[in-house]
Design an enzyme around this catalytic site. Sequence first.
Site, PDB file in Angstrom:
ATOM      1  N   HIS A  54       0.876  -1.175   0.000  1.00  0.00           N
ATOM      2  CA  HIS A  54       0.000   0.000   0.000  1.00  0.00           C
ATOM      3  C   HIS A  54       0.917   1.229   0.000  1.00  0.00           C
ATOM      4  O   HIS A  54       2.073   1.166   0.416  1.00  0.00           O
ATOM      5  CB  HIS A  54      -0.940  -0.043   1.209  1.00  0.00           C
ATOM      6  CG  HIS A  54      -2.040  -1.055   1.021  1.00  0.00           C
ATOM      7  ND1 HIS A  54      -3.315  -0.709   0.665  1.00  0.00           N
ATOM      8  CD2 HIS A  54      -2.027  -2.412   1.084  1.00  0.00           C
ATOM      9  CE1 HIS A  54      -4.048  -1.802   0.529  1.00  0.00           C
ATOM     10  NE2 HIS A  54      -3.289  -2.858   0.779  1.00  0.00           N
ATOM     11  N   CYS A  92      -7.867  -0.779   3.331  1.00  0.00           N
ATOM     12  CA  CYS A  92      -8.456  -1.952   3.993  1.00  0.00           C
ATOM     13  C   CYS A  92      -9.423  -1.461   5.067  1.00  0.00           C
ATOM     14  O   CYS A  92      -9.062  -0.623   5.889  1.00  0.00           O
ATOM     15  CB  CYS A  92      -7.363  -2.813   4.628  1.00  0.00           C
ATOM     16  SG  CYS A  92      -8.016  -4.179   5.603  1.00  0.00           S
TER      17      CYS A  92
HETATM   18  C1  LIG Z   1     -14.012 -14.254   8.145  1.00  0.00           C
HETATM   19  C2  LIG Z   1     -15.370 -13.784   8.657  1.00  0.00           C
HETATM   20  C3  LIG Z   1     -16.486 -14.313   7.791  1.00  0.00           C
HETATM   21  C4  LIG Z   1     -15.527 -14.317  10.057  1.00  0.00           C
HETATM   22  O1  LIG Z   1     -16.623 -13.676  10.690  1.00  0.00           O
HETATM   23  P1  LIG Z   1     -17.424 -14.381  11.838  1.00  0.00           P
HETATM   24  O2  LIG Z   1     -18.491 -13.426  12.278  1.00  0.00           O
HETATM   25  O3  LIG Z   1     -16.454 -14.857  12.862  1.00  0.00           O
HETATM   26  O4  LIG Z   1     -18.013 -15.638  11.031  1.00  0.00           O
HETATM   27  P2  LIG Z   1     -19.079 -16.719  11.369  1.00  0.00           P
HETATM   28  O5  LIG Z   1     -18.583 -17.990  10.750  1.00  0.00           O
HETATM   29  O6  LIG Z   1     -19.414 -16.723  12.841  1.00  0.00           O
HETATM   30  O7  LIG Z   1     -20.375 -16.235  10.546  1.00  0.00           O
HETATM   31  C5  LIG Z   1     -21.073 -15.056  10.888  1.00  0.00           C
HETATM   32  C6  LIG Z   1     -22.045 -14.719   9.767  1.00  0.00           C
HETATM   33  O8  LIG Z   1     -21.322 -14.452   8.545  1.00  0.00           O
HETATM   34  C7  LIG Z   1     -21.719 -15.380   7.527  1.00  0.00           C
HETATM   35  N1  LIG Z   1     -20.520 -15.754   6.767  1.00  0.00           N
HETATM   36  C8  LIG Z   1     -19.414 -16.361   7.228  1.00  0.00           C
HETATM   37  N2  LIG Z   1     -18.533 -16.515   6.238  1.00  0.00           N
HETATM   38  C9  LIG Z   1     -19.092 -15.991   5.134  1.00  0.00           C
HETATM   39  C10 LIG Z   1     -18.639 -15.865   3.804  1.00  0.00           C
HETATM   40  N3  LIG Z   1     -17.421 -16.289   3.428  1.00  0.00           N
HETATM   41  N4  LIG Z   1     -19.439 -15.266   2.906  1.00  0.00           N
HETATM   42  C11 LIG Z   1     -20.668 -14.827   3.279  1.00  0.00           C
HETATM   43  N5  LIG Z   1     -21.148 -14.924   4.540  1.00  0.00           N
HETATM   44  C12 LIG Z   1     -20.356 -15.499   5.459  1.00  0.00           C
HETATM   45  C13 LIG Z   1     -22.308 -16.559   8.270  1.00  0.00           C
HETATM   46  O9  LIG Z   1     -23.171 -17.284   7.452  1.00  0.00           O
HETATM   47  C14 LIG Z   1     -22.990 -15.872   9.435  1.00  0.00           C
HETATM   48  O10 LIG Z   1     -24.182 -15.267   8.948  1.00  0.00           O
HETATM   49  P3  LIG Z   1     -25.470 -15.089   9.907  1.00  0.00           P
HETATM   50  O11 LIG Z   1     -25.787 -16.478  10.375  1.00  0.00           O
HETATM   51  O12 LIG Z   1     -25.022 -14.175  11.023  1.00  0.00           O
HETATM   52  O13 LIG Z   1     -26.472 -14.450   9.002  1.00  0.00           O
HETATM   53  C15 LIG Z   1     -15.440 -12.217   8.731  1.00  0.00           C
HETATM   54  O14 LIG Z   1     -14.515 -11.798   9.678  1.00  0.00           O
HETATM   55  C16 LIG Z   1     -15.130 -11.566   7.427  1.00  0.00           C
HETATM   56  O15 LIG Z   1     -15.906 -11.666   6.485  1.00  0.00           O
HETATM   57  N6  LIG Z   1     -13.982 -10.868   7.317  1.00  0.00           N
HETATM   58  C17 LIG Z   1     -13.550 -10.310   6.059  1.00  0.00           C
HETATM   59  C18 LIG Z   1     -12.803  -9.053   6.282  1.00  0.00           C
HETATM   60  C19 LIG Z   1     -12.300  -8.531   4.970  1.00  0.00           C
HETATM   61  O16 LIG Z   1     -12.822  -8.818   3.912  1.00  0.00           O
HETATM   62  N7  LIG Z   1     -11.231  -7.696   5.047  1.00  0.00           N
HETATM   63  C20 LIG Z   1     -10.647  -7.102   3.885  1.00  0.00           C
HETATM   64  C21 LIG Z   1      -9.887  -8.056   3.032  1.00  0.00           C
HETATM   65  S1  LIG Z   1      -8.251  -8.447   3.669  1.00  0.00           S
HETATM   66  C22 LIG Z   1      -7.255  -7.195   3.050  1.00  0.00           C
HETATM   67  O17 LIG Z   1      -7.745  -6.256   2.466  1.00  0.00           O
HETATM   68  C23 LIG Z   1      -5.772  -7.350   3.166  1.00  0.00           C
HETATM   69  C24 LIG Z   1      -5.098  -7.794   1.863  1.00  0.00           C
HETATM   70  C25 LIG Z   1      -5.543  -9.195   1.457  1.00  0.00           C
HETATM   71  O18 LIG Z   1      -5.428  -6.939   0.788  1.00  0.00           O
HETATM   72  C26 LIG Z   1      -3.567  -7.822   2.043  1.00  0.00           C
HETATM   73  C27 LIG Z   1      -2.990  -6.579   2.748  1.00  0.00           C
HETATM   74  O19 LIG Z   1      -3.073  -5.473   2.214  1.00  0.00           O
HETATM   75  O20 LIG Z   1      -2.462  -6.770   3.861  1.00  0.00           O
END
Ligand SMILES: CC(C)(COP(=O)([O-])OP(=O)([O-])OC[C@H]1O[C@@H](n2cnc3c(N)ncnc32)[C@H](O)[C@@H]1OP(=O)([O-])[O-])[C@@H](O)C(=O)NCCC(=O)NCCSC(=O)C[C@@](C)(O)CC(=O)[O-]
Length: 307
Positions: A217, A248
């Site tokens: 970044h 992010c």
């Molecule tokens: C990982 C979780 C899902 C854990 O989140 P959680 O709340 O611990 O997950 P959970 O398993 O307890 O599920 C909670 C709810 O989310 C749903 N769920 C669960 N998984 C999914 C899924 N895959 N797709 C759609 N829905 C999902 C699941 O069905 C449930 O729905 P509810 O029953 O409450 O209606 C959450 O923390 C999350 O989505 N985090 C993503 C954060 C993110 O996207 N950050 C940005 C990207 S990383 C980045 O930018 C860095 C990078 C890669 O570019 C490199 C760098 O620059 O360093």
Amino acid sequence: MSLVNLSQAADAKDRVSIFEMGARDGLQNEVAVPTAAKIALIESLADAGLKRIEAGSFVSPKWVPQMADSADVLKQIQRQSGVVYSALTPNVKGFELALDAKASEVAIFGAASQSFSQRNINCSIEESIERFIPLMELAKAHNIPVRGYVSCVLGCPYEGEIAVSEVARVSEILYKMGCYEISLGDTIGIGTPQKARRMLQTVTERVPMDKLALHFHDTYGQALANILACLDLGVRVFDSSVAGLGGCPYAKGASGNLATEDLVYMLHGMGLETGIDLNKLALAGQAISTQLNRNNGSKVATALLAK
Ligand SMILES: CC(C)(COP(=O)([O-])OP(=O)([O-])OC[C@H]1O[C@@H](n2cnc3c(N)ncnc32)[C@H](O)[C@@H]1OP(=O)([O-])[O-])[C@@H](O)C(=O)NCCC(=O)NCCSC(=O)C[C@@](C)(O)CC(=O)[O-]
């Protein structure tokens, strides 16, 4: 000793692979971008010659609502042969959705910082590895390549300094799990050239150089200098974001990736090949900047388009 052997880098008539992040890392921070605009962006990036495009992410829509239309995006884009359309998948649920949307490959994302892992994916580093195991098994069964990200390789927004040994440890775990490439992320863009070089050298003690990518970044304007400092070590894959889009959601204040146009301009100027048409790329970046009503974050595109 000089920081970087410029003559060696300039003589290298080899190819650099760019992984375009604009449609995912770039747009994950932008609210209310119409699906059609995301599709137009991805198609114009492929037209400009990009062969590796991160098109979205299958994460919880409660966590990152901006990416909730990723399935629509992947299902509706006109695909070009030879172009990889990738998606982030933090768990099996995300992988299944990506498979259904016909992502060409997926990426798992971990971190070298416990606090960032907790804030970004709601689990510790160890728990994230446990979650990735069934995803990797499914991906293998479906013949879907998996890329791995390690965040916070040059510092963490919550913990500050991160030991390079920890970066190398997590990178090696993801590599040994079967990720075909590990992308090392300076999530908040605080790294400087010597630190970036030292970090990369340390990781190569555990993961081969040709399996590594750099994902910088540009928050502090150091990304291009960091890449230049690492080029002569042999790294040839870089992540960047058209028009410098992004940030992010779990790293407050971090700006977007290095602008792809600025990276391409430097690489072409050094005689390195990318296969990218810089003018078409600049137009793609300007179109999405106009759509978002923001200034173009690429200095090169701004200069080219002002001519
Ligand atoms: C990982 C979780 C899902 C854990 O989140 P959680 O709340 O611990 O997950 P959970 O398993 O307890 O599920 C909670 C709810 O989310 C749903 N769920 C669960 N998984 C999914 C899924 N895959 N797709 C759609 N829905 C999902 C699941 O069905 C449930 O729905 P509810 O029953 O409450 O209606 C959450 O923390 C999350 O989505 N985090 C993503 C954060 C993110 O996207 N950050 C940005 C990207 S990383 C980045 O930018 C860095 C990078 C890669 O570019 C490199 C760098 O620059 O360093």
